[in-house]
Design a protein around this motif. Sequence first.
Motif, PDB file in Angstrom:
ATOM      1  N   ILE A   1     -28.646  51.456   3.576  1.00 25.81           N
ATOM      2  CA  ILE A   1     -29.281  50.902   4.771  1.00 25.81           C
ATOM      3  C   ILE A   1     -30.662  51.508   4.986  1.00 25.81           C
ATOM      4  N   HIS A   2     -31.016  52.506   4.214  1.00 24.19           N
ATOM      5  CA  HIS A   2     -32.355  53.082   4.303  1.00 24.19           C
ATOM      6  C   HIS A   2     -33.376  52.275   3.507  1.00 24.19           C
ATOM      7  N   SER A   3     -32.946  51.166   2.942  1.00 23.43           N
ATOM      8  CA  SER A   3     -33.861  50.355   2.135  1.00 23.43           C
ATOM      9  C   SER A   3     -33.917  48.907   2.616  1.00 23.43           C
ATOM     10  N   ILE A   4     -33.656  48.682   3.910  1.00 20.30           N
ATOM     11  CA  ILE A   4     -33.741  47.329   4.459  1.00 20.30           C
ATOM     12  C   ILE A   4     -35.203  47.047   4.761  1.00 20.30           C
ATOM     13  N   VAL A   5     -35.959  46.731   3.725  1.00 20.28           N
ATOM     14  CA  VAL A   5     -37.410  46.606   3.835  1.00 20.28           C
ATOM     15  C   VAL A   5     -37.923  45.235   3.391  1.00 20.28           C
ATOM     16  N   THR A   6     -37.011  44.304   3.102  1.00 21.07           N
ATOM     17  CA  THR A   6     -37.403  42.946   2.755  1.00 21.07           C
ATOM     18  C   THR A   6     -36.480  41.971   3.483  1.00 21.07           C
ATOM     19  N   LEU A   7     -36.902  40.719   3.595  1.00 23.02           N
ATOM     20  CA  LEU A   7     -36.101  39.701   4.267  1.00 23.02           C
ATOM     21  C   LEU A   7     -34.766  39.496   3.565  1.00 23.02           C
ATOM     22  N   LYS A   8     -34.780  39.471   2.236  1.00 21.02           N
ATOM     23  CA  LYS A   8     -33.543  39.255   1.492  1.00 21.02           C
ATOM     24  C   LYS A   8     -32.527  40.351   1.792  1.00 21.02           C
ATOM     25  N   ARG A   9     -32.986  41.593   1.785  1.00 20.28           N
ATOM     26  CA  ARG A   9     -32.064  42.702   2.051  1.00 20.28           C
ATOM     27  C   ARG A   9     -31.537  42.663   3.483  1.00 20.28           C
ATOM     28  N   GLU A  10     -32.387  42.263   4.408  1.00 19.96           N
ATOM     29  CA  GLU A  10     -31.917  42.200   5.790  1.00 19.96           C
ATOM     30  C   GLU A  10     -30.894  41.090   5.973  1.00 19.96           C
ATOM     31  N   LEU A  11     -31.051  39.974   5.298  1.00 21.51           N
ATOM     32  CA  LEU A  11     -30.062  38.901   5.379  1.00 21.51           C
ATOM     33  C   LEU A  11     -28.729  39.350   4.793  1.00 21.51           C
ATOM     34  N   PHE A  12     -28.772  40.055   3.667  1.00 20.78           N
ATOM     35  CA  PHE A  12     -27.544  40.630   3.111  1.00 20.78           C
ATOM     36  C   PHE A  12     -26.903  41.582   4.118  1.00 20.78           C
ATOM     37  N   TYR A  13     -27.736  42.393   4.740  1.00 17.34           N
ATOM     38  CA  TYR A  13     -27.260  43.393   5.696  1.00 17.34           C
ATOM     39  C   TYR A  13     -26.523  42.732   6.857  1.00 17.34           C
ATOM     40  N   TRP A  14     -27.114  41.732   7.480  1.00 10.66           N
ATOM     41  CA  TRP A  14     -26.493  41.096   8.640  1.00 10.66           C
ATOM     42  C   TRP A  14     -25.250  40.299   8.260  1.00 10.66           C
ATOM     43  N   LEU A  15     -25.243  39.724   7.066  1.00 13.84           N
ATOM     44  CA  LEU A  15     -24.030  39.040   6.606  1.00 13.84           C
ATOM     45  C   LEU A  15     -22.894  40.046   6.467  1.00 13.84           C
ATOM     46  N   ALA A  16     -23.186  41.196   5.867  1.00 16.44           N
ATOM     47  CA  ALA A  16     -22.170  42.237   5.731  1.00 16.44           C
ATOM     48  C   ALA A  16     -21.697  42.730   7.089  1.00 16.44           C
ATOM     49  N   ILE A  17     -22.622  42.895   8.039  1.00 13.35           N
ATOM     50  CA  ILE A  17     -22.265  43.356   9.382  1.00 13.35           C
ATOM     51  C   ILE A  17     -21.323  42.362  10.051  1.00 13.35           C
ATOM     52  N   LEU A  18     -21.626  41.076   9.943  1.00  8.31           N
ATOM     53  CA  LEU A  18     -20.761  40.050  10.545  1.00  8.31           C
ATOM     54  C   LEU A  18     -19.345  40.130   9.978  1.00  8.31           C
ATOM     55  N   ILE A  19     -19.243  40.270   8.661  1.00  8.90           N
ATOM     56  CA  ILE A  19     -17.916  40.329   8.035  1.00  8.90           C
ATOM     57  C   ILE A  19     -17.184  41.600   8.443  1.00  8.90           C
TER      58      ILE A  19
END
Length: 267
Positions: free
Chosen positions: A141-159
């Motif tokens: 989570i220290h590398s959420i520095v692009t749109l693609k990574r943030e979309l992956f991040y929020w999808l994982a959070i939702l699940i």
Amino acid sequence: MKPLTKASSIHTTPNDLSPNTWLNKVPEITLIFWVIKMMSTTVGETAADYLSFHLHVGMINTSIIMGILLLVALLVQLKQTRYRPYAYWGVVVLISIFGTLVTDILTDKLDVPLPVSTAVFSLLLAATFAYWFSKERTLSIHSIVTLKRELFYWLAILITFALGTAVGDWVSEDMNVGFGLSALIFGGLITVISVAFYRFKANAVLCFWLAYILTRPLGASIGDLLSQPVRKGGFGFGTTSTSIVFLAIIVALVAYLSVRAKQQKSQ
């Protein structure tokens, strides 16, 4: 908090350092982070029940309303180029409510057994992590520095919220463990993970995501313990009072983080 810059972001590669690279979009992982996260899960549990049943909005209508609000909040968050406390935590609170409703609909409306929901969400989360890692070579989570990574991040959070709801309901209700004991069990598991990380230097990314998943059933168990009637094993404070108190604490903590961030930026 010292923000991660393009040059100092952890687990970045040369391809990350482009005009589309942002400052890290995720907050520093501190005690306040975990407190807000846990309380947001409690709000998600109690607010979903309050809207669906006490206001008689209905589970489906509540899900639609929360889904629209979540989409709006997420769009605001995605437009940011660095971590903004109100934008970030607004999405977390709404995604907590929506994730709870997803599991509740599967359980109450579609009669999907909680063990099945737990297994399905576990597989979906594993698949999300696998695909995320295959594309980005990191789950940090220290590398959420692009749109693609943030979309992956929020999808994982939702699940994780949907999974945590299923696990929590399965343990506290289907297994008749009760809200109080469930909170102790999940709190104990988080303690074990913390000891593994701080004492035995276990993998930081794995420990973070395991703790993140478990704070959902922990928060839900605490929310149910406080809000449910005494005859059902709770303290009887009600969903309204519990939601208001916890939401007020979240707002206060986020306000504190916002003020601190501005002070640090001005220094």
